[in-house]
Write a protein that holds these residues in place. Structure first.
Motif, PDB file in Angstrom:
ATOM      1  N   ARG A 182      -1.773 -11.075  -8.771  1.00 55.25           N
ATOM      2  CA  ARG A 182      -1.713 -10.136  -7.643  1.00 55.25           C
ATOM      3  C   ARG A 182      -0.497  -9.199  -7.660  1.00 55.25           C
ATOM      4  O   ARG A 182       0.591  -9.353  -7.831  1.00 55.25           O
ATOM      5  CB  ARG A 182      -1.677 -11.100  -6.357  1.00 55.25           C
ATOM      6  N   VAL A 183      -0.901  -7.985  -7.553  1.00 58.78           N
ATOM      7  CA  VAL A 183       0.070  -6.830  -7.368  1.00 58.78           C
ATOM      8  C   VAL A 183       0.171  -6.110  -6.224  1.00 58.78           C
ATOM      9  O   VAL A 183      -0.527  -6.094  -5.453  1.00 58.78           O
ATOM     10  CB  VAL A 183      -0.294  -5.544  -8.635  1.00 58.78           C
ATOM     11  N   SER A 184       1.014  -5.064  -6.146  1.00 58.36           N
ATOM     12  CA  SER A 184       1.399  -4.463  -4.895  1.00 58.36           C
ATOM     13  C   SER A 184       0.569  -3.327  -4.870  1.00 58.36           C
ATOM     14  O   SER A 184      -0.174  -2.815  -5.804  1.00 58.36           O
ATOM     15  CB  SER A 184       2.617  -3.986  -4.768  1.00 58.36           C
ATOM     16  N   ASN A 185       0.082  -2.831  -3.569  1.00 60.10           N
ATOM     17  CA  ASN A 185      -0.696  -1.494  -3.692  1.00 60.10           C
ATOM     18  C   ASN A 185      -0.030  -0.385  -4.527  1.00 60.10           C
ATOM     19  O   ASN A 185      -1.037   0.427  -5.353  1.00 60.10           O
ATOM     20  CB  ASN A 185      -0.832  -1.094  -2.394  1.00 60.10           C
ATOM     21  N   GLU A 186       1.302  -0.394  -4.506  1.00 56.80           N
ATOM     22  CA  GLU A 186       1.789   0.774  -5.482  1.00 56.80           C
ATOM     23  C   GLU A 186       1.520   0.611  -6.841  1.00 56.80           C
ATOM     24  O   GLU A 186       1.131   1.512  -7.691  1.00 56.80           O
ATOM     25  CB  GLU A 186       3.249   0.808  -4.991  1.00 56.80           C
ATOM     26  N   PHE A 187       1.649  -0.669  -7.271  1.00 51.56           N
ATOM     27  CA  PHE A 187       1.352  -1.278  -8.625  1.00 51.56           C
ATOM     28  C   PHE A 187       0.164  -0.885  -8.841  1.00 51.56           C
ATOM     29  O   PHE A 187      -0.563  -0.139 -10.131  1.00 51.56           O
ATOM     30  CB  PHE A 187       1.769  -2.473  -9.075  1.00 51.56           C
ATOM     31  N   LEU A 217      -5.944  -7.750   2.877  1.00 46.13           N
ATOM     32  CA  LEU A 217      -6.159  -7.809   1.606  1.00 46.13           C
ATOM     33  C   LEU A 217      -7.550  -7.539   1.303  1.00 46.13           C
ATOM     34  O   LEU A 217      -7.951  -6.682   0.317  1.00 46.13           O
ATOM     35  CB  LEU A 217      -5.709  -8.912   0.724  1.00 46.13           C
ATOM     36  N   TYR A 235      -0.511 -13.993   1.960  1.00 44.90           N
ATOM     37  CA  TYR A 235      -0.499 -13.558   3.497  1.00 44.90           C
ATOM     38  C   TYR A 235      -0.350 -15.028   4.348  1.00 44.90           C
ATOM     39  O   TYR A 235      -1.622 -15.535   4.431  1.00 44.90           O
ATOM     40  CB  TYR A 235      -1.955 -12.992   3.818  1.00 44.90           C
TER      41      TYR A 235
END
Length: 394
Positions: free
Chosen positions: A276-281, A17, A45
């Protein structure tokens, strides 16, 4: 330079992260070195041990992120214990030639000290933030703990065989405080190198409105997100702009408090705060937004900080509005519109000024992307990283 066994310690975010630390770890791996990272279990994590992309990771338990003096002490005490236990584990399993300390805090020298004194391990001090200025910005006062923070910084500088800084102003400060020569200090900037800028935009993020204003980053006491929420209120309720949607991505110790503030201001329908969001988001949000905002207020601490969000907006060719911190102005150059006082109303007016000028936004985005891929590029920083390690091992 021969193959090295490198131990990186970072306390305030886990890898991968923490983008800067992960990029450094991957760069060192690509140079042929054996890399181990010690970091906290947090932000999703939670694996105590894993090998990711050829890098060994040890994660340790840590108390909740500090919100007051008591939490500050507890957080760093538990972090130091976890880091020391993980360092002993790494030593028993193969040892290391270099300990790479990523601040904050500057207490990590306590973990490195016995390995340097007893085994001759070299120490690299990677200054992400000026900890004394960070402490004062977070708690608003000086006293015994502040003096202890300054002492810890001096101890870390004295222990270090080489020092890396994120920008010129941080480098100048640590060089003076540590009485370091030009040969001992290196600038390794934080430019991103793995962002998926080709991802398509998603109009659903705009919630049926014409414009999307975005924020990415930590939501803590020093990050100024409350200014952005008040600016959103000014835009929506005072200026009467119903065509603007806000997307504030990120988490931190103030996220719940900021959610309550959003609702108290009557902005629930206009401001999305997904945490917290995903990388895609994240990448989709960056691609879709019309303007990015860096609302870190102007103060002595932020004046020395290169904000990741600023560079990430530039990577996606987005114009941005920010309070005019010294390093923020250096990083973004002509790719941003600056508000030179900590005023939520003026921040809101500046956002509207850019939203209503599409050609200007496009030109700012082009300038920012060009600057990031030339003068501020990660490739230049990798060369400095290599030089820092070569110097430390002399």
């Amino acid at each position: 330079m021969s193959i090295l066994r490198v131990l990186i310690i970072v306390e305030n975010l886990p890898v991968p992260l923490d983008r800067r630390v992960w990029q450094e770890a991957c760069a060192l791996r690509d140079m042929g070195h054996e890399v181990t990272v010690i970091c906290p279990q947090m932000r999703g994590y939670t694996e105590a041990e894993e090998v990711l992309e050829g890098i060994q990771i040890y994660r340790h338990w840590i108390s909740d992120e500090a919100r007051g003096i008591r939490g500050f002490i507890l957080e760093y005490a538990t972090a130091l214990w976890g880091e020391y236990c993980c360092a002993l584990k790494a030593w028993r399993r193969g040892g290391f030639d270099v300990i790479h300390l990523c601040n904050p805090p500057d207490l990590l020298f306590l973990v490195a000290l016995p390995f340097k004194l007893l085994a001759g391990v070299r120490v690299i001090y990677d200054v992400h933030d000026l900890w004394p200025e960070m402490f004062e910005a977070k708690f608003g006062k000086r006293g015994l703990l502040y003096r202890a923070v300054c002492w810890a910084e001096r101890c870390t500088l004295a222990l270090a065989d080489a020092v890396m800084a994120t920008n010129q102003s941080v480098l100048a400060a640590v060089k003076k405080r540590g009485q370091k020569s030009d040969d001992e200090v290196f600038i390794v900037r934080t430019a991103p190198n793995t962002l998926r800028t080709g991802i398509p935009a998603d109009a659903d993020f705009k919630n049926g409105r014409r414009f999307l204003v975005g924020y990415i980053g930590v939501m803590g006491s020093a990050d100024g997100v409350e200014y952005l929420l008040q600016a959103a209120r000014h835009i929506v309720l005072v200026r009467g702009r119903q065509d603007v949607q806000f997307l504030l991505m990120g988490s931190g110790p103030e996220h719940a408090t900021l959610l309550r503030l959003r609702d108290e201001l009557g902005l629930r329908e206009h401001v999305a705060m997904p945490g917290r969001v995903s990388n895609e988001f994240l990448f989709t949000g960056l691609k879709t937004m019309d303007v990015g905002v860096a609302c870190d207020p102007i103060n002595e601490y932020n004046d020395h900080c290169t904000m990741n969000k600023t560079l990430e907006y530039m990577a996606f060719s987005k114009a941005q509005v920010m309070f005019g911190t010294r390093e923020g102005r250096f990083s973004a150059g002509d790719a941003a519109l600056y508000v030179m006082e900590n005023s939520a109303e003026k921040l809101g007016d500046a956002i509207l000024e850019l939203l209503d000028d599409e050609p200007r936004r496009a030109e700012m985005g082009r300038i920012g992307h060009e600057r990031l891929t030339t003068e501020l590029s990660w490739e230049r920083s990798v060369a400095e990283l290599r030089r820092a390690y070569a110097y430390a091992m002399k």
